[in-house]
Structures are given as structure tokens and as C-alpha cells.
Scaffold this motif. Structure first.
Motif, PDB file in Angstrom:
ATOM      1  N   HIS A  48      14.727   9.069  19.786  1.00 25.43           N
ATOM      2  CA  HIS A  48      14.560   7.630  19.692  1.00 25.43           C
ATOM      3  C   HIS A  48      13.496   7.314  18.600  1.00 25.43           C
ATOM      4  CE1 HIS A  48      16.061   7.927  23.773  1.00 25.43           C
ATOM      5  NE2 HIS A  48      15.040   8.683  24.021  1.00 25.43           N
ATOM      6  N   GLU A  62      10.011  16.740  30.996  1.00 26.12           N
ATOM      7  CA  GLU A  62      10.509  16.982  29.637  1.00 26.12           C
ATOM      8  C   GLU A  62       9.579  17.976  28.942  1.00 26.12           C
ATOM      9  OE1 GLU A  62      12.957  13.589  27.718  1.00 26.12           O
ATOM     10  OE2 GLU A  62      11.012  12.733  28.222  1.00 26.12           O
ATOM     11  N   GLN A 103       9.525   5.000  28.558  1.00 30.37           N
ATOM     12  CA  GLN A 103      10.135   6.298  28.242  1.00 30.37           C
ATOM     13  C   GLN A 103      11.626   6.249  28.566  1.00 30.37           C
ATOM     14  OE1 GLN A 103       8.790   9.649  27.239  1.00 30.37           O
ATOM     15  NE2 GLN A 103       7.325   8.239  26.298  1.00 30.37           N
ATOM     16  N   VAL A 104      12.403   6.813  27.672  1.00 36.50           N
ATOM     17  CA  VAL A 104      13.860   6.877  27.823  1.00 36.50           C
ATOM     18  C   VAL A 104      14.258   8.349  27.878  1.00 36.50           C
ATOM     19  CG1 VAL A 104      16.071   6.402  26.693  1.00 36.50           C
ATOM     20  CG2 VAL A 104      14.204   4.734  26.526  1.00 36.50           C
ATOM     21  N   VAL A 105      15.003   8.725  28.891  1.00 40.07           N
ATOM     22  CA  VAL A 105      15.598  10.073  28.916  1.00 40.07           C
ATOM     23  C   VAL A 105      17.112   9.868  28.928  1.00 40.07           C
ATOM     24  CG1 VAL A 105      15.752  12.295  30.080  1.00 40.07           C
ATOM     25  CG2 VAL A 105      13.618  10.989  30.180  1.00 40.07           C
TER      26      VAL A 105
HETATM   27 MG    MG Z   1      12.701   9.989  25.471  1.00 44.75          MG
END
Ligand code: MG
Ligand code: NFE
Length: 481
Positions: A462, A274, A407-409
Motif C-alpha cells: 500500500h 505480520e 493498518q490494512v492486511v
Molecule cells: Mg498492510
């Protein structure tokens, strides 16, 4: 002369999305020559999760978004199962698929009728009221009795979405967020009466999807053929795959895979990074793999214009979503465009709903629905699944039996990302660039392209950005920029 159009915020998307494009005339066609998509709200879920009991992740991440909470519950359950080294019970695997399927049906009906269709319908003289006013209009819109019929189905679709929620709640315990999901399966026991009630609602929904929504989708496709050549974007597609058909996760209804530069390939999560050079985060938050991701906000960062990071696979921009899933899986290979996204999403709804009927037969009433395992002291997990809007990943680490990293993608992170460190535009920005704009006062083409991705900003970032006033459906036309 170049013109700047700003739509801030874009309506009929979930969350806060600002779109700014430059329009100019090239080769006699007025078209978009530059585009910026900005997630206008920071939420900080990844930071909220660290230090928590790992089981909290299933419930807290579902609060990221009210449209696709089940996908976050699924991703966190899968990530925790990885960290716990735990295989879900068969009934639990199936129950989770059924609840996620209910959410797909609800979300895809929402997108088709309530978010996208109004871009194609002129309700003048039919409905001069909210949410149909104010609206952009263009001469190509559906009018008269066809518009009246579509509006009727728009209203029916509201009731269908309620039924999809009721159906999911049979095994979720609650919708839109599932309380039954746990690492190891789902806590709701399965009874024969549950299966009967679920099938009754599913049968009604399948009838609506096949006979009404797909018919309306085909009608839009035939009336708006020009949109099969508009909004193509990067042309690269990524799918993590979803709906595990065995508890090992080695067989899925939609396969994991990629399509880039016209070639199919596999997915290696080590290739995901990212970038944040154009996002409001510190330099330390950029260029990282999600497993070691950092989310440090830096409002007012020079050169930044979004709260969304820029996820890339091997440094390359990819689109995610129903079209990517259907393409990778071999279910849909007609084209990549604004209209193809809408048609593939409608066809996917039918495929998922039909598969769900078979999954109901595989449930064993009375059998165990989850496998329990105590929280380990340490662990690492990755939960890869597909939200209705596309590939969703949760990455977590456990230390001293607490979450130390999360962590969120999310799908809209991929689709609505800003430029990356190499200056490559995100997928939706690329889809906007070269889109023709006939009428600067009614740039309906921009709405149609953006809505084809079904963006959700709550999922992708987020605090509202200080000093930036939200305005409702404003279109600025500033000449000479
Ligand atoms: Mg994220
Ligand atoms: Ni808020 Fe979501 C879906 C996820 S989009 S709707 O589908 O994850 O980024």
C-alpha cells in the motif's frame, strides 16, 4: 543443473508482481525447487490515513485498488462502525452487500476470462494481435473452434463486466469506487425503480455466469485435470467471512473459519502477526499485530525482496480466496490446487449472484438506509470482510476524533507474501515449489499457478523501487545459478 527463471513483471495480474523461481530436475521431473514472489511497488496508504477525519478512510482506502475498492470501502465502514459503536441500518447493510456482490461478479468474470483463460488458449491463426501477443504456448492448450468460442466469450465478458459496474453504481453512486458507503450504512435512498433496474442487470449477469462462465470452467477442468494436482501450496485456508445476513454480523453468506493441517477451526484475530524479515521495512515494523502495526519502509534492506509483509495466523502460512471461503463454508471440498481455485471462484460467482436476487426482495423502498452517529473522540475498530481475492482486514484507532492508526492486511498480502522470520515461504511461493516445468522457454505452468490465486499487488503493498527498471513480460533464463 539448476536454472533461474525470472518473470518481471508478471502480466495479467493487478499491480507489480515479480516472480523468480529455481528449476531443477528431481526424480526425473524438471520442477520448481525454490520460489520468490515480490511485490515490486510501495504505496504507503496506511501512512496517508493517519491524522485524517475517520470518514475519509472509506473513500481513501477505496483508492488502494480499482479492482476491489468496494471491499476496502466495506472493511473501513465495518471498522468505523466498531469504533463508533454503531449498527448499520437494514437497508444500508443490504445495499452494501449488493454493491459488493456486483464487484465480486465483475472481478471474478475479469479473472476467469481476461486474466486466467489466456493461459489455456492458443490463439495462433485466430488472433495474432495484442493482448494475445506475445504469449507463451504449450502443446496442451485449447486450439481451433474451442479456442475461437472461448475468445468470443472473452469479448462478451468485457460487456458483462460493464453491466456489473452499471448494476453496482445504482446503489454505489459511482463505480468502481462507491461514494454512498458510510459508517452506519449507505447514503443512497432505495426506490422501487432502483430495485427493478438492478434486478434486470442481475438477471442478465446470472444467465452469463451460469450458462457461459460455468460451462467454460467445467470444460477447462476436464481438459486440464493435471492441474488438480499442481499448485496445492500450504493447504491451510483462512476466511473472515462476508455478506452479513443480519446487522449484528452474526450470520453471513460465507462463514468465518479456518482449515489448517486438515482440521477446521475458528478465527481469533489476536493470532495474526505480520513479519518483515524478508520485506523492505524496518525491524520495528515486524512481528506486530495489525492493531499496533507499523509501516516504515526501508528500501535496500539486506535479505529483503518484497514490499509485501508476511501475515501469518499463529505463525502458520494460510491461503485466502474464493476456494478458502467455499471450503470453510462447505460449498466446495474437492481439492486444493490451481484448477480448484479457478473452479471454486466460478462456482462462488453463481452462489453470490443467486443470493443477491433474494437480497433485492429484502430492501424496503423509502426506508432509512443509514444510521448517523457523530465521530467519537476516541475509538478502536476492526473491519473484517472478504474481498474477491480473499480475507481483508482494516484495523484503526481514533484519538481526538482523528485517525491515529490505520493498518490494512489484504488478501494478496496473505497469498503473495515473502518468507517470514522462520523462513517459511508464502502461500503462492509454496504453490510454485514442486510445480513441473516442461519447457524452460515457455514456463506456462508458473503463470497458471500464479494466476490461479488472482493476485493483486496494488492491494498488498500500500515509489517504484529506485534503479529497478520495469520490463514487459520478460523471461530470463540464466543457467547455472
Ligand atoms: Mg498492510
Ligand atoms: Ni486489488 Fe484486492 C481483492 C483486496 S487483493 S484486488 O480482491 O483487498 O489483495
Amino acid at each position: 543443473m539448476a536454472t533461474t527463471l525470472t518473470i518481471a513483471p508478471m502480466t495479467r495480474v493487478e499491480g507489480h508482481l515479480d516472480v523468480e523461481v529455481t528449476v531443477d530436475t528431481i526424480g526425473g521431473t524438471q520442477q520448481v525447487t525454490d520460489a520468490k514472489c515480490a511485490g515490486a511497488m510501495f504505496r504507503g496508504f496506511e501512512r496517508i490515513l493517519t491524522g485524517r477525519d475517520p470518514h475519509d478512510a472509506v473513500h481513501l482506502t477505496q483508492r488502494i485498488c480499482g479492482v476491489c475498492p468496494i471491499s476496502h470501502g466495506m472493511a473501513s465502514s465495518l471498522a468505523l462502525e466498531g469504533a463508533f459503536v454503531l449498527t448499520p441500518a437494514e437497508n444500508g447493510r443490504i445495499v452494501r452487500n449488493l454493491v459488493l456482490g456486483a464487484n465480486y461478479i465483475q472481478s471474478h468474470i475479469l479473472h476467469f476470462y481476461h486474466l486466467a483463460a489466456p493461459d489455456y488458449i492458443n490463439t495462433d491463426g485466430i488472433l495474432d494481435m495484442s493482448p494475445w501477443r506475445p504469449h507463451m504456448s504449450s502443446p496442451d492448450m485449447v486450439t481451433g473452434s474451442s479456442a475461437t468460442a472461448l475468445v468470443g466469450n472473452y469479448v462478451k465478458a468485457l460487456a458483462m463486466r460493464r453491466k456489473a459496474h452499471q448494476m453496482g453504481a445504482i446503489f454505489a453512486g459511482h463505480m468502481p469506487s462507491a461514494v454512498s458507503f458510510v459508517p452506519g450504512g449507505a447514503t443512497k435512498p432505495v426506490s422501487a425503480a432502483d430495485v427493478t433496474a438492478f434486478r434486470s442487470l442481475l438477471t442478465e449477469l446470472r444467465g452469463f455466469v451460469t450458462n457461459v462462465m460455468l460451462a467454460d470452467g467445467e470444460a477447462l477442468l476436464s481438459l486440464f485435470q493435471d492441474y488438480t494436482a499442481i499448485g496445492r501450496g500450504c493447504g491451510n485456508l483462512l476466511a473472515y467471512g462476508v455478506f452479513d445476513l443480519n446487522s449484528a454480523g452474526t450470520s453471513k453468506l460465507f462463514a468465518r473459519g479456518r482449515y489448517a493441517n486438515g482440521t477446521f477451526g475458528t478465527v481469533d484475530t489476536a493470532q495474526i502477526r505480520e513479519y518483515v524479515s524478508h520485506s523492505w521495512y524496518t525491524a520495528n515494523s515486524g512481528g506486530r499485530a495489525p492493531a499496533n502495526g507499523v509501516t516504515e519502509p526501508l528500501a535496500d534492506k539486506a535479505g529483503a525482496y518484497s514490499w509485501i509483509k508476511a501475515p501469518r495466523y499463529g505463525g502458520v502460512v494460510h491461503e485466502v480466496g474464493p476456494l478458502a471461503r467455499m471450503w470453510v463454508n462447505g460449498d466446495y471440498r474437492y481439492g486444493i490446487s490451481a484448477m480448484d481455485r479457478i473452479v471454486a471462484r466460478a462456482l462462488e460467482t453463481e452462489k453470490v449472484a443467486n443470493a443477491m436476487d433474494g437480497w433485492l426482495n429484502q430492501l424496503v423502498p423509502g426506508a432509512s438506509t443509514y444510521t448517523y452517529k457523530a465521530t467519537p473522540a476516541t475509538g478502536t475498530g476492526i473491519g473484517l470482510t472478504e474481498a474477491p481475492r480473499g480475507a481483508l482486514g482494516h484495523w484503526l484507532q481514533i484519538g481526538s476524533s482523528k485517525l491515529t492508526q490505520y493498518q490494512v492486511v489484504s488478501p494478496t498480502g496473505w497469498n503473495a507474501s515473502p518468507m517470514d522470520d522462520s523462513g517459511q515461504h508464502g502461500a503462492m511461493e509454496q504453490a510454485l515449489i514442486s510445480t513441473p516445468v516442461k519447457d524452460l522457454k515457455n514456463p506456462i505452468e508458473l503463470l497458471r499457478v500464479v494466476h490461479s490465486f488472482d493476485p493483486c499487488l496494488s492491494c498488498s503493498v500500500h515509489l517504484v523501487r529506485p534503479g529497478k527498471k520495469a520490463e514487459i513480460c520478460r523471461v530470463d533464463v540464466a543457467a547455472g545459478v
